[in-house]
Design a protein around this motif. Sequence first.
Motif, PDB file in Angstrom:
ATOM      1  N   GLY A   1       0.795  -1.238   0.000  1.00 50.94           N
ATOM      2  CA  GLY A   1       0.000   0.000   0.000  1.00 50.94           C
ATOM      3  C   GLY A   1       0.816   1.270   0.000  1.00 50.94           C
ATOM      4  O   GLY A   1       0.499   2.211   0.742  1.00 50.94           O
ATOM      5  N   LEU A   2       1.864   1.344  -0.805  1.00 49.81           N
ATOM      6  CA  LEU A   2       2.692   2.554  -0.820  1.00 49.81           C
ATOM      7  C   LEU A   2       1.998   3.675  -1.590  1.00 49.81           C
ATOM      8  O   LEU A   2       1.516   3.472  -2.710  1.00 49.81           O
ATOM      9  N   TYR A   3       1.975   4.840  -0.959  1.00 50.50           N
ATOM     10  CA  TYR A   3       1.428   6.039  -1.600  1.00 50.50           C
ATOM     11  C   TYR A   3       2.495   7.123  -1.597  1.00 50.50           C
ATOM     12  O   TYR A   3       3.239   7.276  -0.614  1.00 50.50           O
ATOM     13  N   LYS A   4       2.589   7.840  -2.696  1.00 51.43           N
ATOM     14  CA  LYS A   4       3.452   9.019  -2.728  1.00 51.43           C
ATOM     15  C   LYS A   4       2.884  10.026  -3.700  1.00 51.43           C
ATOM     16  O   LYS A   4       2.513   9.680  -4.821  1.00 51.43           O
ATOM     17  N   ARG A   5       2.808  11.269  -3.249  1.00 51.65           N
ATOM     18  CA  ARG A   5       2.246  12.318  -4.102  1.00 51.65           C
ATOM     19  C   ARG A   5       3.274  13.446  -4.187  1.00 51.65           C
ATOM     20  O   ARG A   5       3.900  13.828  -3.207  1.00 51.65           O
ATOM     21  N   TYR A   6       3.478  13.928  -5.423  1.00 55.74           N
ATOM     22  CA  TYR A   6       4.283  15.140  -5.619  1.00 55.74           C
ATOM     23  C   TYR A   6       3.346  16.216  -6.139  1.00 55.74           C
ATOM     24  O   TYR A   6       2.901  16.122  -7.283  1.00 55.74           O
ATOM     25  N   GLY A   7       3.077  17.192  -5.325  1.00 51.98           N
ATOM     26  CA  GLY A   7       2.168  18.239  -5.778  1.00 51.98           C
ATOM     27  C   GLY A   7       0.870  17.630  -6.261  1.00 51.98           C
ATOM     28  O   GLY A   7       0.156  16.982  -5.488  1.00 51.98           O
ATOM     29  N   LYS A   8       0.581  17.820  -7.548  1.00 49.04           N
ATOM     30  CA  LYS A   8      -0.684  17.315  -8.073  1.00 49.04           C
ATOM     31  C   LYS A   8      -0.562  15.897  -8.614  1.00 49.04           C
ATOM     32  O   LYS A   8      -1.544  15.286  -8.999  1.00 49.04           O
ATOM     33  N   THR A   9       0.673  15.401  -8.692  1.00 44.87           N
ATOM     34  CA  THR A   9       0.875  14.085  -9.302  1.00 44.87           C
ATOM     35  C   THR A   9       0.850  13.002  -8.246  1.00 44.87           C
ATOM     36  O   THR A   9       1.629  13.050  -7.288  1.00 44.87           O
ATOM     37  N   GLN A  10      -0.026  12.034  -8.430  1.00 43.56           N
ATOM     38  CA  GLN A  10      -0.038  10.880  -7.538  1.00 43.56           C
ATOM     39  C   GLN A  10       0.919   9.856  -8.135  1.00 43.56           C
ATOM     40  O   GLN A  10       0.563   9.108  -9.037  1.00 43.56           O
ATOM     41  N   ALA A  11       2.166   9.832  -7.643  1.00 45.43           N
ATOM     42  CA  ALA A  11       3.177   8.962  -8.247  1.00 45.43           C
ATOM     43  C   ALA A  11       2.918   7.500  -7.895  1.00 45.43           C
ATOM     44  O   ALA A  11       3.062   6.614  -8.721  1.00 45.43           O
ATOM     45  N   LEU A  12       2.564   7.255  -6.629  1.00 45.22           N
ATOM     46  CA  LEU A  12       2.217   5.892  -6.222  1.00 45.22           C
ATOM     47  C   LEU A  12       0.830   5.924  -5.595  1.00 45.22           C
ATOM     48  O   LEU A  12       0.524   6.796  -4.800  1.00 45.22           O
ATOM     49  N   ALA A  13       0.021   4.958  -5.949  1.00 47.61           N
ATOM     50  CA  ALA A  13      -1.354   4.956  -5.466  1.00 47.61           C
ATOM     51  C   ALA A  13      -1.704   3.582  -4.914  1.00 47.61           C
ATOM     52  O   ALA A  13      -2.547   2.872  -5.445  1.00 47.61           O
TER      53      ALA A  13
ATOM     54  N   GLY B   1       6.826   7.345 -16.180  1.00 51.50           N
ATOM     55  CA  GLY B   1       5.829   8.030 -15.376  1.00 51.50           C
ATOM     56  C   GLY B   1       4.862   7.107 -14.665  1.00 51.50           C
ATOM     57  O   GLY B   1       3.917   7.560 -14.034  1.00 51.50           O
ATOM     58  N   ALA B   2       5.119   5.801 -14.723  1.00 48.96           N
ATOM     59  CA  ALA B   2       4.206   4.859 -14.073  1.00 48.96           C
ATOM     60  C   ALA B   2       4.426   4.804 -12.565  1.00 48.96           C
ATOM     61  O   ALA B   2       3.584   4.324 -11.827  1.00 48.96           O
ATOM     62  N   GLY B   3       5.599   5.291 -12.110  1.00 49.94           N
ATOM     63  CA  GLY B   3       5.903   5.254 -10.683  1.00 49.94           C
ATOM     64  C   GLY B   3       7.033   4.310 -10.329  1.00 49.94           C
ATOM     65  O   GLY B   3       7.311   4.091  -9.150  1.00 49.94           O
ATOM     66  N   LYS B   4       7.702   3.763 -11.331  1.00 52.51           N
ATOM     67  CA  LYS B   4       8.760   2.783 -11.070  1.00 52.51           C
ATOM     68  C   LYS B   4       9.901   3.384 -10.253  1.00 52.51           C
ATOM     69  O   LYS B   4      10.319   2.821  -9.241  1.00 52.51           O
ATOM     70  N   THR B   5      10.396   4.550 -10.698  1.00 56.08           N
ATOM     71  CA  THR B   5      11.534   5.158 -10.017  1.00 56.08           C
ATOM     72  C   THR B   5      11.156   5.594  -8.604  1.00 56.08           C
ATOM     73  O   THR B   5      11.932   5.426  -7.662  1.00 56.08           O
ATOM     74  N   THR B   6       9.959   6.113  -8.451  1.00 55.24           N
ATOM     75  CA  THR B   6       9.499   6.502  -7.113  1.00 55.24           C
ATOM     76  C   THR B   6       9.515   5.285  -6.184  1.00 55.24           C
ATOM     77  O   THR B   6       9.948   5.376  -5.034  1.00 55.24           O
ATOM     78  N   ALA B   7       9.047   4.154  -6.683  1.00 52.20           N
ATOM     79  CA  ALA B   7       9.047   2.936  -5.871  1.00 52.20           C
ATOM     80  C   ALA B   7      10.469   2.574  -5.455  1.00 52.20           C
ATOM     81  O   ALA B   7      10.727   2.272  -4.282  1.00 52.20           O
ATOM     82  N   VAL B   8      11.401   2.630  -6.402  1.00 59.50           N
ATOM     83  CA  VAL B   8      12.790   2.297  -6.075  1.00 59.50           C
ATOM     84  C   VAL B   8      13.342   3.278  -5.055  1.00 59.50           C
ATOM     85  O   VAL B   8      14.025   2.893  -4.101  1.00 59.50           O
ATOM     86  N   ARG B   9      13.034   4.568  -5.215  1.00 57.22           N
ATOM     87  CA  ARG B   9      13.558   5.569  -4.280  1.00 57.22           C
ATOM     88  C   ARG B   9      13.019   5.344  -2.869  1.00 57.22           C
ATOM     89  O   ARG B   9      13.731   5.574  -1.892  1.00 57.22           O
ATOM     90  N   ILE B  10      11.801   4.883  -2.762  1.00 58.45           N
ATOM     91  CA  ILE B  10      11.259   4.599  -1.432  1.00 58.45           C
ATOM     92  C   ILE B  10      11.934   3.349  -0.846  1.00 58.45           C
ATOM     93  O   ILE B  10      12.376   3.344   0.303  1.00 58.45           O
ATOM     94  N   LEU B  11      12.072   2.327  -1.656  1.00 62.26           N
ATOM     95  CA  LEU B  11      12.649   1.074  -1.151  1.00 62.26           C
ATOM     96  C   LEU B  11      14.126   1.217  -0.813  1.00 62.26           C
ATOM     97  O   LEU B  11      14.672   0.438  -0.039  1.00 62.26           O
ATOM     98  N   THR B  12      14.806   2.209  -1.398  1.00 67.79           N
ATOM     99  CA  THR B  12      16.224   2.411  -1.094  1.00 67.79           C
ATOM    100  C   THR B  12      16.436   3.535  -0.083  1.00 67.79           C
ATOM    101  O   THR B  12      17.524   4.081   0.014  1.00 67.79           O
TER     102      THR B  12
END
Lengths: 273, 334
Positions: free
Chosen positions: B11-23, B42-53
Amino acid sequence: MTIASTPTRAELRPLERPRFVWAIADALTLAKRNLVQIPRIPEELIFATIQPVMFVLLFRYVFGGAIAGTGTTYVNYLMAGIFTQTVIFGSTTTGIGLANDLQRGLVDRFRSLPMAKSAVLTGRTLSDLVRNTFVVLVMWVVGLLVGFQPQGSPLAWLAAVGILLLTSFAFSWISATIGLAVNTVEAAQSAGFIWLFPLTFASSIFVPTKTMPLWLRGFAEHQPVSVIANAVRGLLLNQADPTTVWAAVGYCVAMLVIFVPLAVRAYGNRAAR
Amino acid sequence: MANRPAIFAEGLYKRYGKTQALAGLDLQAEAATVLAVLGPNGAGKTTAVRILTTLLRPDAGHAEVAGLDVVKQADQLRARIGLAGQYAAVDENLTGFENLEMVGRLYHLAGRVARQRANELLARFDLADAAKRTVKTYSGGMRRRLDLAASLVMTPPVLFLDEPTTGLDPRSRLGMWDIISGLVSDGTTVLLTTQYLEEADQLAHSIAVVDHGRVIASGTADELKQQVGGERFEITVARGGDLTDAMNALRPYSVGEIQLEAERRHIIVPVVNGAHQLAAVVRDLDTAHVPLEDLALRRPTLDEVFLTLTGQPATSDATDNAAPDARPLARSNA
């Protein structure tokens, strides 16, 4: 040549040291990384040196004859200002370097390592301090070549250099804050420089402030750059005024107190994007 | 403890401003396997990696890597993971050796150990000859190998590779695949993000298809293909053969509508369990005196899987000339 051996699994473990030791060691590792690059990109250092040399030559020979009322030879008056301007302009490399590291993904690599977080900023400001020290020494020699004659005791001269380095360090943290706040290296470059022009020219760096219009004089006489230049000038020409010297130190400390936390915060915000 | 997945996110969520990167992203990878996170830009792959690292805190959700919480135990975790990014985060103005030595020192290895380890990795990744050259002079493939080497200084049990082959030429890409397979057979768990279907198909034990910050399908490549269905016979009737006879012979095998492209003499028959029916189909066509030019059993490609899952075509990115044979996913409206 020794035969390269392979570290064993047992050796491939982090050493145990207190946190503050690592904060220093990591900063030195990164400072070293920045410093070994300087001779590899000689054009950067050459231009960083040519610029103040050009200012020396222009003001010494083009404008110098027309500038009066400095109370000493113009070249003696000028050099203290040039040293101050050199370290302030030189400190802009801090922000540019950090913007570069961010843009190239190096900051991500550093942040994924178990190193001290502060080291990226302290390492960068330390290496820029070393670099600025070098440029000041070069400018000293250039000054002597065009007739600069420091007066008084070498101890006072050392104190002047000390103030210059403190200034360099303080302005580096301002530059770091700017470099971390903007999005690109180009923006770090222009945003880091633009505000320094009015600050260095509306000051006592090149000319005495007493001929400036009254509204400008009030600012020019009391703003940090003038105070620092005046303190350095006093120490180099045997006219040191303790109040000015301590005011200069005070300004630098105040800048550090304000901008170190701001830069640290900007780093945290920026890296978390 | 032993059966805990090496990577676990819920259930990872991350939002940048108006963009919901992870939902509400969920991921899971067993130890010593490759999990491919597949999705368009833009699917959220890099955001996921940045959270996991540990580079980024999630707004909500929970994730563990190597049994450690990515937020609460971030400091411990950093010593147990490696990260190699799509932007090859090595210092251009340092030599290959200096880069690896620096990373070793920042992992707090003793100086001698850091230097030995740097040399060892340079040799292993075929960079020994370039060890004393600044990275500026390296090719794209060499940089990528150095970046990967930097992430392996501490032989981390879990490795994150953010688009490890984006922009590489086909040969360097194959080399990188070999290296990754080697690491996994040595017991490393790898999470790699990719836009290349082929890469996920080749390397991954399991695939998570990500779109708009969520996993929209997951499983092995085979399972994903099965999930979409679409197995079929593709038959080309030789000149002189009667297309109607062919259609009649094929009709009993079809589980849907038979497509006929008369001009190309091409017939597509949707089937289930095609492999078991192959011999019978050939026999029936022979009995009906239909001469064949070509007959093939086709299963859906991951391209088609992606199309079915997202309702968007997985189109080739015209700007990516470096790898003409591998097709990155791109959403046309992205």
